[in-house]
Design an enzyme around this catalytic site. Structure first.
Site, PDB file in Angstrom:
ATOM      1  N   ASN A 172      -2.720   7.128  11.367  1.00 44.23           N
ATOM      2  CA  ASN A 172      -3.644   6.284  10.597  1.00 44.23           C
ATOM      3  C   ASN A 172      -3.571   6.654   9.121  1.00 44.23           C
ATOM      4  O   ASN A 172      -4.061   7.714   8.713  1.00 44.23           O
ATOM      5  CB  ASN A 172      -5.067   6.442  11.127  1.00 44.23           C
ATOM      6  CG  ASN A 172      -5.194   5.932  12.553  1.00 44.23           C
ATOM      7  OD1 ASN A 172      -4.740   6.581  13.485  1.00 44.23           O
ATOM      8  ND2 ASN A 172      -5.788   4.774  12.720  1.00 44.23           N
ATOM      9  N   ASP A 228      11.468 -13.003   0.221  1.00 47.81           N
ATOM     10  CA  ASP A 228      11.311 -12.639   1.621  1.00 47.81           C
ATOM     11  C   ASP A 228      12.628 -12.078   2.133  1.00 47.81           C
ATOM     12  O   ASP A 228      13.706 -12.589   1.795  1.00 47.81           O
ATOM     13  CB  ASP A 228      10.914 -13.893   2.418  1.00 47.81           C
ATOM     14  CG  ASP A 228      10.382 -13.565   3.789  1.00 47.81           C
ATOM     15  OD1 ASP A 228      11.052 -12.807   4.524  1.00 47.81           O
ATOM     16  OD2 ASP A 228       9.298 -14.076   4.141  1.00 47.81           O
ATOM     17  N   TYR A 284       1.787  -6.359  17.712  1.00 45.56           N
ATOM     18  CA  TYR A 284       2.267  -5.530  16.606  1.00 45.56           C
ATOM     19  C   TYR A 284       3.061  -4.332  17.134  1.00 45.56           C
ATOM     20  O   TYR A 284       4.166  -4.037  16.661  1.00 45.56           O
ATOM     21  CB  TYR A 284       1.087  -5.057  15.760  1.00 45.56           C
ATOM     22  CG  TYR A 284       1.442  -4.019  14.731  1.00 45.56           C
ATOM     23  CD1 TYR A 284       2.348  -4.303  13.714  1.00 45.56           C
ATOM     24  CD2 TYR A 284       0.870  -2.747  14.768  1.00 45.56           C
ATOM     25  CE1 TYR A 284       2.684  -3.351  12.760  1.00 45.56           C
ATOM     26  CE2 TYR A 284       1.192  -1.790  13.816  1.00 45.56           C
ATOM     27  CZ  TYR A 284       2.097  -2.093  12.821  1.00 45.56           C
ATOM     28  OH  TYR A 284       2.426  -1.142  11.880  1.00 45.56           O
ATOM     29  N   PHE A 306       0.823  -1.211   0.000  1.00 46.08           N
ATOM     30  CA  PHE A 306       0.000   0.000   0.000  1.00 46.08           C
ATOM     31  C   PHE A 306       0.861   1.266   0.000  1.00 46.08           C
ATOM     32  O   PHE A 306       0.896   2.017  -0.977  1.00 46.08           O
ATOM     33  CB  PHE A 306      -0.938  -0.066   1.207  1.00 46.08           C
ATOM     34  CG  PHE A 306      -1.660   1.204   1.548  1.00 46.08           C
ATOM     35  CD1 PHE A 306      -2.250   1.984   0.561  1.00 46.08           C
ATOM     36  CD2 PHE A 306      -1.770   1.610   2.867  1.00 46.08           C
ATOM     37  CE1 PHE A 306      -2.926   3.153   0.878  1.00 46.08           C
ATOM     38  CE2 PHE A 306      -2.446   2.768   3.204  1.00 46.08           C
ATOM     39  CZ  PHE A 306      -3.014   3.543   2.212  1.00 46.08           C
ATOM     40  N   ILE A 307       1.576   1.502   1.075  1.00 48.67           N
ATOM     41  CA  ILE A 307       2.396   2.712   1.165  1.00 48.67           C
ATOM     42  C   ILE A 307       3.618   2.609   0.262  1.00 48.67           C
ATOM     43  O   ILE A 307       3.989   3.565  -0.429  1.00 48.67           O
ATOM     44  CB  ILE A 307       2.824   2.967   2.613  1.00 48.67           C
ATOM     45  CG1 ILE A 307       1.594   3.156   3.516  1.00 48.67           C
ATOM     46  CG2 ILE A 307       3.734   4.192   2.708  1.00 48.67           C
ATOM     47  CD1 ILE A 307       1.917   3.222   4.996  1.00 48.67           C
TER      48      ILE A 307
END
Length: 341
Positions: A201, A47, A172, A11-12
């Site tokens: 957020n 990975d 997390y 996403f980012i």
């Protein structure tokens, strides 16, 4: 400049990779399962735990933006090994290979506001205080705001600064604190430097679709797309700071040019407080007149905190970063994104 972007297919990371390519940089993306593919990047699908592949990926890098991570609060503590492996062990591997390669540039770490636990509070009688985790009995009774730990009086939240003590309240969050500590030690021992960006957020296009680990804006959007109301936990009065993904990409770019100490942390936020209920209302309005109104559920999650609103002054002063995307405009853009992106 050759920039390695871990998690650059996410996403980012994909927004950042696009920005870097657009500004003429040589971008290498490492992502084990890229959801997005950015033109103009060298994509390495592996990975970070694969030491041989990571060793090859870091060669020639002038700077690193480390965004690869497992995000979200998780379902329960049985998720802990996966979070530690993906966030902490992977970070340790990346840092080890950078050290072995003689890297002495800048690493931008994607950290999070969750490292603070609860935000900052003041008691009318006792000044600045740090409330502990909210007792389950209070949550069950609908008493969601933490009381003063000294006198049990109501508290007022205030913007949290980067000097606040770290107090993780979820697995997390604990892994993000560990990432910061690992990077700080690595920077001191290698002569490199780290900028930890504590995202608040983040929302915007390509926000991951609804999963148990997704952020609240993604969950609201998914329900609204199905014609269902956004379901808001607690009483909706939780205060947060929502920052658009384009602004977050700009913060990373600003950090690449920062000439600071071996380790420094910055809030990446809009500086505008908004309740979760108002976020639900803004996104609902963006879906149009037929969208169902948000639904308050009274439910809660033990890993959640009540109020975390950032002070963005340090990033503005030192990085020259200021968020510019308006919340309602950003939510309208999010609502208009076609399914499948």
């Amino acid at each position: 400049m050759r920039v390695l972007v871990t998690g650059g297919g996410g996403f980012i990371g994909s927004h950042l990779a696009e920005l870097l390519v657009g500004r003429g940089h040589d971008v290498v993306v490492v992502d084990r399962r890229p959801a997005e593919r950015v033109d103009g990047c060298l994509l390495l699908e592996h990975d970070l735990a694969d030491r041989d592949a990571t060793r090859r990926a870091v060669r020639g890098a002038d700077a690193v933006c480390h965004l690869a991570a497992r995000v979200g609060l998780g379902l329960d503590f049985t998720d802990a090994p996966d979070y530690v492996a993906d966030n902490d062990q992977a970070t340790a591997t990346l840092l080890a290979e950078l050290a072995a390669a003689g890297f002495s540039g800048r690493l931008i770490l994607s950290s999070s506001m969750v490292v603070y636990g609860e935000g900052a509070y003041r008691c009318a009688d006792h000044g600045a205080v740090s409330p502990g985790p909210r007792p389950p009995a209070d949550l069950e009774a609908g008493r969601f705001d933490p009381p003063c730990p000294v006198c049990a009086a109501p508290l007022a939240w205030v913007p949290v600064t980067e000097t606040a003590p770290l107090d993780p309240r979820s697995v997390y969050a604990a892994t993000k604190v560990a990432q910061e500590h690992l990077c700080s030690v690595w920077a001191r021992e290698t002569g490199a430097s780290v900028v930890a960006l504590r995202y608040h957020n983040v929302y915007g296009r390509r926000l991951p679709l609804g999963t148990p680990y997704a952020g609240v804006a993604a969950l609201f959007r998914d329900r609204l797309r199905r014609g269902q109301p956004a379901t808001v936990f607690e009483d909706g009065g939780q205060m947060r700071d929502f920052v658009h993904v384009r602004d977050v990409a700009e913060a990373n770019f600003a950090a690449l040019g920062y000439d600071g100490p071996a380790f420094e942390a910055f809030n990446v936020a809009s500086g505008r407080a908004v309740s979760i209920l108002d976020v639900a209302r803004s996104l609902t309005a963006a879906f149009g007149a037929g969208a169902p109104e948000p639904e308050l559920t009274g439910r809660y999650r033990m890993g959640d905190v009540r109020h975390v609103v950032a002070c963005p002054a340090r990033a503005a002063e030192k990085l020259g970063f200021r968020a510019v995307v308006d919340l309602d405009a950003g939510m309208s853009d999010l609502a208009a994104e076609p399914v499948g992106g």
